[in-house]
Scaffold this motif. Structure first.
Motif, PDB file in Angstrom:
ATOM      1  N   ASP A  15       0.808  -1.219   0.000  1.00 51.99           N
ATOM      2  CA  ASP A  15       0.000   0.000   0.000  1.00 51.99           C
ATOM      3  C   ASP A  15       0.838   1.263   0.000  1.00 51.99           C
ATOM      4  O   ASP A  15       0.324   2.356  -0.210  1.00 51.99           O
ATOM      5  N   PHE A  16       2.117   1.101   0.228  1.00 53.98           N
ATOM      6  CA  PHE A  16       2.973   2.273   0.373  1.00 53.98           C
ATOM      7  C   PHE A  16       3.425   2.741  -1.002  1.00 53.98           C
ATOM      8  O   PHE A  16       3.961   1.974  -1.795  1.00 53.98           O
ATOM      9  N   VAL A  17       3.211   4.016  -1.283  1.00 56.58           N
ATOM     10  CA  VAL A  17       3.628   4.568  -2.574  1.00 56.58           C
ATOM     11  C   VAL A  17       4.992   5.201  -2.389  1.00 56.58           C
ATOM     12  O   VAL A  17       5.126   6.238  -1.743  1.00 56.58           O
ATOM     13  N   ALA A  18       6.019   4.575  -2.946  1.00 58.27           N
ATOM     14  CA  ALA A  18       7.370   5.094  -2.759  1.00 58.27           C
ATOM     15  C   ALA A  18       7.679   6.203  -3.762  1.00 58.27           C
ATOM     16  O   ALA A  18       8.308   7.194  -3.429  1.00 58.27           O
ATOM     17  N   VAL A  19       7.260   5.987  -4.995  1.00 56.46           N
ATOM     18  CA  VAL A  19       7.472   7.005  -6.035  1.00 56.46           C
ATOM     19  C   VAL A  19       6.097   7.347  -6.591  1.00 56.46           C
ATOM     20  O   VAL A  19       5.394   6.476  -7.094  1.00 56.46           O
ATOM     21  N   ASP A  20       5.720   8.613  -6.458  1.00 62.73           N
ATOM     22  CA  ASP A  20       4.342   8.992  -6.750  1.00 62.73           C
ATOM     23  C   ASP A  20       4.265   9.855  -8.009  1.00 62.73           C
ATOM     24  O   ASP A  20       4.403  11.069  -7.936  1.00 62.73           O
ATOM     25  N   ASP A  21       4.081   9.205  -9.149  1.00 63.76           N
ATOM     26  CA  ASP A  21       3.814   9.947 -10.390  1.00 63.76           C
ATOM     27  C   ASP A  21       4.891  10.999 -10.667  1.00 63.76           C
ATOM     28  O   ASP A  21       4.604  12.169 -10.838  1.00 63.76           O
ATOM     29  N   ILE A  22       6.136  10.543 -10.682  1.00 62.62           N
ATOM     30  CA  ILE A  22       7.241  11.483 -10.892  1.00 62.62           C
ATOM     31  C   ILE A  22       7.551  11.586 -12.384  1.00 62.62           C
ATOM     32  O   ILE A  22       7.603  10.572 -13.090  1.00 62.62           O
ATOM     33  N   PRO A  37      15.326  13.449   2.064  1.00 62.68           N
ATOM     34  CA  PRO A  37      15.582  12.718   3.305  1.00 62.68           C
ATOM     35  C   PRO A  37      15.426  11.219   3.098  1.00 62.68           C
ATOM     36  O   PRO A  37      14.948  10.781   2.054  1.00 62.68           O
ATOM     37  N   SER A  38      15.808  10.429   4.111  1.00 60.13           N
ATOM     38  CA  SER A  38      15.686   8.978   3.981  1.00 60.13           C
ATOM     39  C   SER A  38      14.247   8.589   3.770  1.00 60.13           C
ATOM     40  O   SER A  38      13.350   9.124   4.400  1.00 60.13           O
ATOM     41  N   GLY A  39      14.043   7.641   2.886  1.00 57.33           N
ATOM     42  CA  GLY A  39      12.688   7.135   2.679  1.00 57.33           C
ATOM     43  C   GLY A  39      11.855   7.985   1.755  1.00 57.33           C
ATOM     44  O   GLY A  39      10.677   7.739   1.591  1.00 57.33           O
ATOM     45  N   CYS A  40      12.460   8.983   1.100  1.00 56.98           N
ATOM     46  CA  CYS A  40      11.638   9.853   0.260  1.00 56.98           C
ATOM     47  C   CYS A  40      11.379   9.253  -1.095  1.00 56.98           C
ATOM     48  O   CYS A  40      10.586   9.782  -1.861  1.00 56.98           O
ATOM     49  N   LYS A 208      10.376  14.593  -1.835  1.00 61.94           N
ATOM     50  CA  LYS A 208       9.848  14.278  -0.506  1.00 61.94           C
ATOM     51  C   LYS A 208       8.608  13.435  -0.691  1.00 61.94           C
ATOM     52  O   LYS A 208       7.761  13.765  -1.517  1.00 61.94           O
ATOM     53  N   ASP A 209       8.516  12.346   0.069  1.00 63.61           N
ATOM     54  CA  ASP A 209       7.340  11.467   0.014  1.00 63.61           C
ATOM     55  C   ASP A 209       7.013  11.053  -1.410  1.00 63.61           C
ATOM     56  O   ASP A 209       5.856  11.000  -1.815  1.00 63.61           O
ATOM     57  N   GLY A 210       8.033  10.773  -2.191  1.00 69.39           N
ATOM     58  CA  GLY A 210       7.801  10.266  -3.531  1.00 69.39           C
ATOM     59  C   GLY A 210       7.418  11.323  -4.544  1.00 69.39           C
ATOM     60  O   GLY A 210       7.058  10.983  -5.673  1.00 69.39           O
ATOM     61  N   ILE A 211       7.463  12.573  -4.175  1.00 67.39           N
ATOM     62  CA  ILE A 211       7.043  13.628  -5.108  1.00 67.39           C
ATOM     63  C   ILE A 211       8.182  14.637  -5.254  1.00 67.39           C
ATOM     64  O   ILE A 211       8.833  14.991  -4.272  1.00 67.39           O
ATOM     65  N   VAL A 212       8.417  15.083  -6.505  1.00 69.28           N
ATOM     66  CA  VAL A 212       9.462  16.068  -6.739  1.00 69.28           C
ATOM     67  C   VAL A 212       8.963  17.427  -6.260  1.00 69.28           C
ATOM     68  O   VAL A 212       7.960  17.943  -6.752  1.00 69.28           O
ATOM     69  N   GLN A 213       9.673  18.002  -5.296  1.00 73.92           N
ATOM     70  CA  GLN A 213       9.260  19.296  -4.752  1.00 73.92           C
ATOM     71  C   GLN A 213       9.760  20.452  -5.615  1.00 73.92           C
ATOM     72  O   GLN A 213       9.086  21.451  -5.787  1.00 73.92           O
ATOM     73  N   GLN A 214      10.982  20.286  -6.112  1.00 74.19           N
ATOM     74  CA  GLN A 214      11.519  21.338  -6.972  1.00 74.19           C
ATOM     75  C   GLN A 214      12.646  20.747  -7.788  1.00 74.19           C
ATOM     76  O   GLN A 214      13.399  19.917  -7.303  1.00 74.19           O
ATOM     77  N   CYS A 215      12.743  21.126  -9.017  1.00 74.24           N
ATOM     78  CA  CYS A 215      13.849  20.632  -9.837  1.00 74.24           C
ATOM     79  C   CYS A 215      14.438  21.810 -10.576  1.00 74.24           C
ATOM     80  O   CYS A 215      13.822  22.356 -11.489  1.00 74.24           O
ATOM     81  N   ASP A 216      15.653  22.241 -10.182  1.00 73.80           N
ATOM     82  CA  ASP A 216      16.230  23.441 -10.784  1.00 73.80           C
ATOM     83  C   ASP A 216      17.720  23.471 -10.502  1.00 73.80           C
ATOM     84  O   ASP A 216      18.239  22.607  -9.813  1.00 73.80           O
ATOM     85  N   VAL A 217      18.386  24.509 -11.040  1.00 74.26           N
ATOM     86  CA  VAL A 217      19.811  24.634 -10.780  1.00 74.26           C
ATOM     87  C   VAL A 217      20.015  24.980  -9.303  1.00 74.26           C
ATOM     88  O   VAL A 217      19.118  25.536  -8.664  1.00 74.26           O
ATOM     89  N   PRO A 218      21.216  24.670  -8.779  1.00 73.54           N
ATOM     90  CA  PRO A 218      21.453  24.832  -7.343  1.00 73.54           C
ATOM     91  C   PRO A 218      21.176  26.251  -6.842  1.00 73.54           C
ATOM     92  O   PRO A 218      20.561  26.418  -5.798  1.00 73.54           O
ATOM     93  N   ASP A 219      21.585  27.256  -7.607  1.00 74.21           N
ATOM     94  CA  ASP A 219      21.373  28.635  -7.154  1.00 74.21           C
ATOM     95  C   ASP A 219      19.910  28.919  -6.891  1.00 74.21           C
ATOM     96  O   ASP A 219      19.551  29.478  -5.860  1.00 74.21           O
TER      97      ASP A 219
END
Lengths: 363, 296, 463
Positions: A15-22, A37-40, A208-219
């Motif tokens: 039941d655990f969704v590790a990767v959620d529609d990424i 973090p761990s488990g994301c 976090k929690d299988g969802i991409v929160q932000q994807c961008d250059v480091p700056d």
């Protein structure tokens, strides 16, 4: 051409969704860091790309090939495992040569490539040794050498530095970065260490929690985090967040922290208007605040609770209302706990976030 | 909250070639799974069927035991006659009692001797440790045949021949090497820090051992004890050599092999099998821990 | 399975570990080292072959030579010596009872001394039948001394305390049983030696001064038993059968065990139940297993029942008879494979569990197919476990016994362990039994050394 396309990939464990529609698109020869973090779900995602676990939904393409259902060995990738996964019963030479042997390379070619890879990792003198006679750091080099000897188009790395001690990690980080710049593989690098991510990646995908929160250059990820989570995850110390009250009157927007008034940038006014009489979150980094020893009109008075002299800076813990925030000052800025300082907030450094959702407001 | 950067339109059509590979992989996977299941079931039947045969023979009438052809279906009819006949035969009840006594002696003696040695091996580094360990490994497979003859002669001369105690001594010797190795790995799995913590909190070393280590090793010791019991219960060569009047069950059955009737034999086999099988099934998890550490 | 504890390297009280291992060490010494040595000794030593001849009729007297068992001797003289209570029950003793007697001499003082019961005639006994009063017997013979001496101790070597006339009444205080020592002369190496031996070793003939040495008190080394073993009509069949069984059974078991291990490791649903079932055979008695397979192969057994039920045969086939040796072997092979595969499987599974999943995944990522993963990664890493299993299993195979007895009866088909048993139990020949068991011991050692050497040279070769 080896750009990597991850399309609506979902992976579940029961039941655990590790990767959620990424969904992610990684450019050819880009160095993409998956940070979280761990488990994301970052390692799960990496393994799905590698083929060590099939995606439940979605598609993965490498170059122009759809590899979603292919076993790992058909995907033409190399991988460095977190615990190195060196073959204990083979010499260093045989370890590095393994992939080449399995892919039926000719002996002279194998010899050449192994020597090249070993030279890049500075382990040419250890080719006859067995893993049991090597330190962790040396084994890690063997793992990397094994991966780059393949000269694959795609290189996956699962927290390769996390098992090294702090000093070695620092060294290897720089070395890896230089090394990976020399080879022309598309690299996906998983880590939970945000310093590694910031220092090495072309782009960072914060998960976090299988969802991409932000994807961008480091700056951008650093200065303009897309939400509360990213802001507090990235940076050391994490970004400070405080409540402010929005007031829209006379055609202009002001945000009040207590009685202290901040005038946001003009581009933010249209967005902030709708928060009239509501609370809003202000995010600002420790090093972005100016600290004054004397009062000033545009500076907020705060009490210093703790002073941590860190050598390169002094880290102050101060109290604003009920918030406790960190302020970084120059190491020569002399202050003691219990004293007052005055903080100035450069508005171009403030990040505005919705209090309920934690999402950042974009102009 | 997710930000979908740099993404194509979701859910493009899956190319037919890709689907073909996908289906082939799934089919191969299913076939692989199926083969594994098949192998597992065949092997399980191979293991279980002979046991079912002998159980069915033991739990039916003597007439059915002698009958031919024997029916595959077990327990037709179900009867305790064969068992009763067996138990009533000369020397059997005594044999069972003797077997139990010998096994009990073996368990107690082997645990008492092996536990300290196991503890020493796991906790201390001392000169001769490797030699000791190696010699234990070396004698583990020692042929019992070689031990039995001289010990029988010696026991004869000492006058302690043909009694359960001397057989118990012999079985303890058989069991001891394995018991030492198992117990040393059981002790080793308990971090010494626990004992240190107890001593910091005020226990003497012995108390620390008693309150911390003993409760944690009891399951391992129990498993080792059960293993010793099974070994002793089954042992037939030394028992046949060392006992004449006070036979154990296997010795008795062996001695009468050439003239005993089938119902007797089958009931005897049943009796020897069942306790051991049950015990081993109970401690099967421990066996892997035991053998795992022991083969290092 | 990594052992996460490192034993504390402490300079603790030195004697603690030694104290703890002393009982095991002693036990191992007594029950392994000693029997091993003793078995080898029994094989080459023949006891009771030589009889030591002594200078004087006492145990402590030095020996002046040895006579072989069976040699005829001439009995020249005899003397009685005290023997211990325990020896009293030994068969073949010729004994004499001596009395301690008390008498009042001419001066009126009480004197006590020892003399042989032959010198007295018992007049009174107590309720238990013990003599308490006797009179001195007259001495018969022309040149005989008419007086009977009594000695200070129960031996003619003692001091003479008094001399008694015939018919003197005496009180009997106690008695002692003495063994008679003979002074004999016999021939050894064409030389004649004369000396004293205990009567228990001599067989005497009535009405004659001749005797024969019945048995000796020391032994010597001999290869007699070894020779007899190699010439024993059961030895070579037993040896060959043992080797044959080994060579057939062990490869089958290893393949089966690897398959079982792979099945268990494949982590299908219910794998723990399968594991439990596969491990059942770990606890079974080899005698019980032999009987189980006897039940299958016997004339009215299950195999025939099934075949007949399927219509493949019309009458039961005899498998376990003297004419069908090969069937007996097949039955034994099946029984042993059934019984002992679990042991190998358990060792292999433990070995497999210590192969980290990572390494297998890495192999897969770098291009290895399933077969390649098995041959390049799993099998090499299993090698140590396989070696241990192989040595253990081979040595155990040398001792196969009860299965053979249950299925074949031990005569039509015999193995080395069965022959050891036969020598001990049926033939009561301990030396021969020791010879057979020593043979098994030496075979086991040779095989172990051979395996270990083979492993080492392989390691050296691969560099």
């Amino acid at each position: 051409m080896s750009e990597i396309l991850i399309e609506n990939v979902t992976k579940r464990f029961g039941d655990f969704v590790a990767v959620d529609d990424i969904s992610l698109k990684i450019q050819d020869q880009e160095f993409m860091v998956l940070l979280g973090p761990s488990g994301c779900g970052k390692t799960t995602l990496l393994r799905t790309i590698a083929g060590l676990g099939m995606a439940d939904e979605g598609r993965i393409c490498i170059g122009d090939r759809d590899v979603t259902y292919l076993p790992p060995r058909d995907r033409k990738i190399s991988m460095v495992f977190q615990n190195y996964a060196i073959f204990p019963h083979m010499t260093v030479f045989d370890n590095i040569a393994f992939g080449l042997k399995m892919n039926k390379f000719e002996k002279p070619e194998i010899e050449k490539r192994v020597q090249e890879a070993a030279a890049m990792l500075h382990i040419e003198s250890m080719l006859d040794r067995y893993p049991s006679a090597m330190s962790g750091g040396q084994r890690q080099r063997v793992a990397v050498a094994r991966a780059i000897a393949m000269k694959s188009e795609v290189l996956l790395m699962d927290e390769p530095l996390s098992n090294l001690d702090a000093l070695l990690r620092l060294e290897m980080r720089a070395e890896l970065k230089r090394l990976l710049a020399e080879i022309d593989a598309t690299t996906i690098y998983v880590t939970h260490d945000q310093i590694e991510a910031l220092s090495m990646g072309d782009r960072i995908a914060v998960i976090k929690d299988g969802i991409v929160q932000q994807c961008d250059v480091p700056d951008v990820v650093y200065d303009k985090p897309s939400n509360l989570f990213v802001g507090s995850f990235i940076g050391n110390p994490p970004m400070n967040f405080m409540d402010g009250q929005v007031d829209y009157s006379n055609g202009s927007v002001s945000v009040y922290i207590g009685d202290f008034r901040i005038l946001p940038e003009n581009e933010m006014h249209p967005l902030l208007k709708s928060y009239h009489n509501k609370t809003i979150l202000l995010g600002i980094r420790a090093e972005n605040m100016e600290t004054l020893k004397q009062p000033a009109d545009d500076a907020l008075e705060v009490e210093v609770l703790v002073v941590e002299p860190l050598g390169s800076q002094n880290l102050l813990t101060v109290k604003i209302g009920e918030h406790i925030i960190k302020v970084a000052t120059h190491p020569t800025f002399y202050i003691e706990p219990g004293m007052q300082v005055w903080l100035r907030f450069p508005v171009n450094k403030i990040r505005w976030l919705d209090e309920k959702t934690g999402a950042a407001l974009y102009p | 909250m997710s930000r979908k950067h740099d993404v194509q339109q979701p859910k493009a059509e899956v190319a037919p070639e890709v689907m073909a590979i996908h289906l082939k992989m799934k089919r191969r996977q299913k076939l692989g799974r199926g083969m594994i299941y098949l192998a597992a079931i065949v092997l399980s039947l191979w293991v279980l069927i002979p046991i079912i045969f002998i159980t069915s023979m033991a739990l039916t009438t003597p007439e059915m035991v002698r009958a031919y052809p024997k029916s595959i279906l077990p327990f037709i009819p179900f009867s305790l006659d064969t068992l009763r006949f067996f138990l009533g035969s000369y020397g059997i009840l005594d044999g069972i009692i003797n077997s139990v006594i010998v096994a009990a002696i073996t368990i107690v003696l082997s645990t008492l001797i092996a536990a300290p040695a196991g503890y020493a091996l796991s906790r201390y580094i001392f000169r001769g440790r490797d030699v000791f360990r190696l010699s234990i490994l070396a004698v583990r497979a020692f042929p019992i045949v070689v031990l039995s003859i001289p010990l029988a002669v010696a026991f004869l001369n000492l006058g302690i021949y043909d009694n359960v105690f001397s057989l118990g001594l012999m079985h303890t010797a058989l069991v001891l090497p394995t018991a030492i190795l198992v117990l040393s790995s059981v002790f080793a799995s308990i971090p010494y820090e626990l004992e240190e913590a107890a001593m910091v909190l005020g226990c003497s070393p012995v108390q620390a051992f008693r309150h911390v280590v003993v409760p944690l090793v009891l399951p391992g010791i129990a498993a080792s004890a059960i293993f010793s019991f099974v070994l002793s219960w089954n042992e037939v060569f030394a028992a046949s050599i060392l006992t004449i009047q006070n036979r154990t069950l296997p010795a008795q059955v062996l001695a009468t092999l050439s003239y005993s009737p089938d119902p007797y034999k089958f009931a005897g086999s049943f009796f020897m099998l069942i306790p051991a099988v049950i015990f081993i099934f109970i401690i099967r998890r421990y066996l892997f821990n035991m053998w795992g550490q022991v083969t290092k | 399975m990594t052992n996460q504890l490192k034993p504390p390297k402490r300079k603790k009280i030195n004697w603690a570990p030694y104290l703890l291992i002393v009982p095991s060490f002693v036990y191992l010494l007594v029950f392994f080292a000693w029997p091993m040595v003793q078995s080898l000794i029994l094989t080459v030593r023949e006891d009771d072959v030589l009889l030591r001849v002594r200078e004087d009729p006492t145990q402590t007297s030095p020996g002046i030579g040895s006579l072989e068992r069976g040699v005829s001797v001439e009995i020249l003289d005899q003397q009685a010596n005290v023997i211990s209570e325990d020896d009293l029950s030994e068969p073949g003793l010729i004994t004499e009872v001596w009395y301690e007697v008390q008498v009042t001499d001419e001066t009126g003082t009480m004197v006590a001394g020892w003399a042989s019961e032959q010198r007295f005639r018992v007049r009174e006994t107590d309720e238990d039948g013990k003599p308490i009063m006797a009179t001195v017997r007259p001495i018969i013979g022309v040149d005989a001394d008419p007086l009977t001496p009594i000695y200070s101790e129960p031996s003619t070597a003692g001091e003479i305390i008094a001399e008694l006339n015939a018919q003197t009444p005496v009180d009997i205080l106690s008695q002692r049983t003495l063994e008679i020592w003979f002074q004999i002369s016999g021939e050894v190496d064409a030389k004649l030696i004369t000396g004293w031996v205990q009567s228990r070793y001599i067989r005497t003939f009535p009405e004659s001064t001749e005797g024969r040495i019945d048995r000796g008190d020391t032994g010597h080394l001999t290869f007699k038993y070894i020779r007899r073993m190699f010439n024993d009509r059961f030895f070579w069949p037993a040896f060959k059968t043992t080797l044959l069984l080994m060579v057939i059974i062990i490869p089958i078991q290893f393949i089966l065990a690897i398959i079982m291990a792979l099945v268990v490791q494949a982590k299908i649903k219910g794998s723990s139940i399968f594991l439990g079932i596969f491990s059942i055979a770990l606890g079974v008695s080899d005698l019980a297993v032999g009987i189980v397979w006897y039940a299958i192969f016997t004339h009215y057994g299950y195999l025939n029942s099934i075949l007949q039920g399927l219509g493949l045969i019309s009458a039961p086939i005899t498998y376990l008879s003297a004419d069908t040796r090969h069937w007996i072997i097949i039955a034994i092979v099946l029984a042993e494979v059934w019984r002992a595969t679990s042991l190998v499987m358990v060792i292999i599974v433990s070995g497999m569990q210590s192969i980290s999943q990572d390494v297998l995944e890495a192999a897969e990522v770098f291009g290895a197919t399933l077969w390649q993963r098995v041959t390049h990664v799993i099998l090499p890493l299993l090698k140590p476990s396989l070696q241990v299993a192989l040595i253990l299993r081979t040595i155990l195979a040398l001792q196969v016994f009860a299965v053979v007895m249950a299925i074949g009866g031990g005569d039509v088909v015999t193995v080395l362990a069965r022959e050891t048993y036969r020598q001990y139990y049926d033939l009561r020949n301990f030396n021969m039994a020791a010879a057979f068991s020593s043979f098994i011991l030496i075979l086991s050692m040779i095989i172990s050394v051979f395996y270990l050497r083979a492993v080492r040279t392989e390691q050296e070769a691969s560099g």
